[in-house]
Design an enzyme around this catalytic site. Structure first.
Site, PDB file in Angstrom:
ATOM      1  CB  SER A 136     -27.811 -13.064 -66.520  1.00 21.91           C
ATOM      2  OG  SER A 136     -27.548 -12.817 -67.865  1.00 21.91           O
ATOM      3  CG  HIS A 182     -28.517 -15.440 -75.722  1.00 23.21           C
ATOM      4  ND1 HIS A 182     -27.283 -15.083 -75.242  1.00 23.21           N
ATOM      5  CD2 HIS A 182     -29.267 -15.773 -74.630  1.00 23.21           C
ATOM      6  CE1 HIS A 182     -27.278 -15.191 -73.924  1.00 23.21           C
ATOM      7  NE2 HIS A 182     -28.462 -15.613 -73.523  1.00 23.21           N
ATOM      8  CE1 TYR A 187     -29.090 -11.410 -76.960  1.00 20.51           C
ATOM      9  CE2 TYR A 187     -30.715 -12.826 -75.906  1.00 20.51           C
ATOM     10  CZ  TYR A 187     -29.541 -12.097 -75.844  1.00 20.51           C
ATOM     11  OH  TYR A 187     -28.830 -12.063 -74.692  1.00 20.51           O
ATOM     12  CD  GLU A 188     -25.242 -13.700 -78.329  1.00 20.38           C
ATOM     13  OE1 GLU A 188     -24.046 -13.354 -78.398  1.00 20.38           O
ATOM     14  OE2 GLU A 188     -25.631 -14.685 -77.690  1.00 20.38           O
ATOM     15  CG  MET A 215     -35.036 -13.124 -74.570  1.00 20.30           C
ATOM     16  SD  MET A 215     -34.196 -11.580 -74.943  1.00 20.30           S
ATOM     17  CE  MET A 215     -35.352 -10.371 -74.282  1.00 20.30           C
ATOM     18  CG  ASN A 228     -37.044  -8.397 -65.585  1.00 16.01           C
ATOM     19  OD1 ASN A 228     -36.150  -9.232 -65.821  1.00 16.01           O
ATOM     20  ND2 ASN A 228     -38.079  -8.222 -66.368  1.00 16.01           N
TER      21      ASN A 228
HETATM   22  N1  HPA Z   1     -38.187 -10.826 -70.821  1.00 13.38           N
HETATM   23  C1  HPA Z   1     -37.420 -11.623 -71.595  1.00 13.38           C
HETATM   24  N2  HPA Z   1     -36.213 -12.069 -71.218  1.00 13.38           N
HETATM   25  C2  HPA Z   1     -35.768 -11.700 -70.014  1.00 13.38           C
HETATM   26  C3  HPA Z   1     -36.505 -10.876 -69.166  1.00 13.38           C
HETATM   27  C4  HPA Z   1     -37.784 -10.415 -69.587  1.00 13.38           C
HETATM   28  O1  HPA Z   1     -38.500  -9.681 -68.888  1.00 13.38           O
HETATM   29  N3  HPA Z   1     -35.748 -10.695 -68.044  1.00 13.38           N
HETATM   30  C5  HPA Z   1     -34.610 -11.406 -68.213  1.00 13.38           C
HETATM   31  N4  HPA Z   1     -34.610 -12.008 -69.413  1.00 13.38           N
END
Ligand code: HPA
Length: 284
Positions: A29, A82, A84-85, A220, A244
């Site tokens: 991303s 990923h 998590y998918e 992740m 973030n």
């Molecule tokens: N945590 C985990 N994965 C992420 C985050 C986060 O704050 N931001 C972007 N990918």
């Protein structure tokens, strides 16, 4: 699952284009905008490459490009699978094994991450100096030159099982990233990336714990690919877009929308950074 070997996937890649880049970039991303700078020779959907995963996350297209950035040939993977998918680690890292079988020598991994280091701001870029794997699994598990699993992956030469992780991220490629940052007036952060499995974001208590462990950012992805790349003998570099503040660091609640919003805001800078990096790579 009837899994093709990385060698089969590599043979297919070799039929797609006559280009033989030594550098591949995996776009996470925030980094996809570089595709607008790429002089595309061939583009192929992951669905057309044996055993390549189908990404299910928005913003992860699942397309592989052969092309040039400036004068340098490069392979670009737009989108990744990923953990998590729900994919297995074998699936998550399959493309890296295929790249190694193809003849890629240097791999640049990119991702979005949450900032833990209080000096980091949204929109910063961080060059990975090291990582902490808290995904709960080791992607090299099961792989050994003499094991049935290794033969199942089609490894043509024995791959080590006990892989040294003292220096996962290549110092020379890292230095190139910093030079690229300088040449586009971008001050890059550096730090330790901690990988979690996701898909939930972390709790503030987890982030406080990760800070104490020495993490500067959390995400992740990337770590399984980097580990497998090292097992295959590739040189690895990685850069995060800090999209973030990690949970509890900022005042806001975390959301995928915020990640995408920041990624969108800095996409031109990210593209510039990658283009300069590839330009410098082409000179070595
Ligand atoms: N945590 C985990 N994965 C992420 C985050 C986060 O704050 N931001 C972007 N990918």
């Amino acid at each position: 699952m009837n899994q093709a070997t990385p060698q089969t996937a590599a043979a297919r890649l070799k039929k797609i284009s006559p280009l033989r880049p030594t550098l591949a970039i995996v776009l996470g991303s925030g980094f996809h905008h570089v595709l607008s700078e790429l002089h595309v020779d061939k583009k192929v959907s992951y669905a057309k490459i044996p055993s390549f995963p189908k990404p299910t996350v928005s913003g992860h297209a699942g397309e592989l490009y052969f092309g040039h950035l400036g004068k340098t040939p490069v392979m670009v993977l737009s989108g990744r699978a990923h953990f998590y998918e729900g994919h297995s680690m074998e699936r998550v890292t399959f493309a890296v094994r295929a790249l190694a079988a193809f003849g890629i020598r240097d791999l640049l991994l990119t991702n979005a991450a949450g900032g833990i280091n209080p000096d980091f701001r949204r929109g910063d870029f961080m060059v990975l100096t090291d990582h902490i794997n808290l995904m709960g699994v080791n992607p090299l598990r099961g792989g050994d030159a003499t094991s049935p699993e290794a033969f199942a992956t089609g490894a043509s030469q024995p791959l080590p099982r006990f892989v040294d992780m003292t220096q996962v991220y290549d110092a020379k490629l890292g230095a190139l990233l910093f030079r690229a940052g300088k040449s586009c007036n971008l001050k890059l952060q550096r730090g330790v990336y901690l990988a979690v499995s996701g898909p939930s974001y972390e709790t503030p208590a987890e982030i406080r714990a990760f800070a104490r462990l020495g993490a500067d950012a959390v995400g992740m992805s990337t770590v399984p690919e980097a580990m497998v790349a090292r097992q295959c003998g590739l040189n690895v570099a990685a850069v995060s877009c800090i999209t973030n503040a990690a949970a509890g660091i900022g005042k806001r609640k975390l959301s995928h929308a915020e990640v995408l919003e920041t990624a969108g805001r800095v996409k031109t800078l990210a593209a510039k950074l990658l283009k300069h990096f590839v330009g410098l790579y082409g000179q070595i």
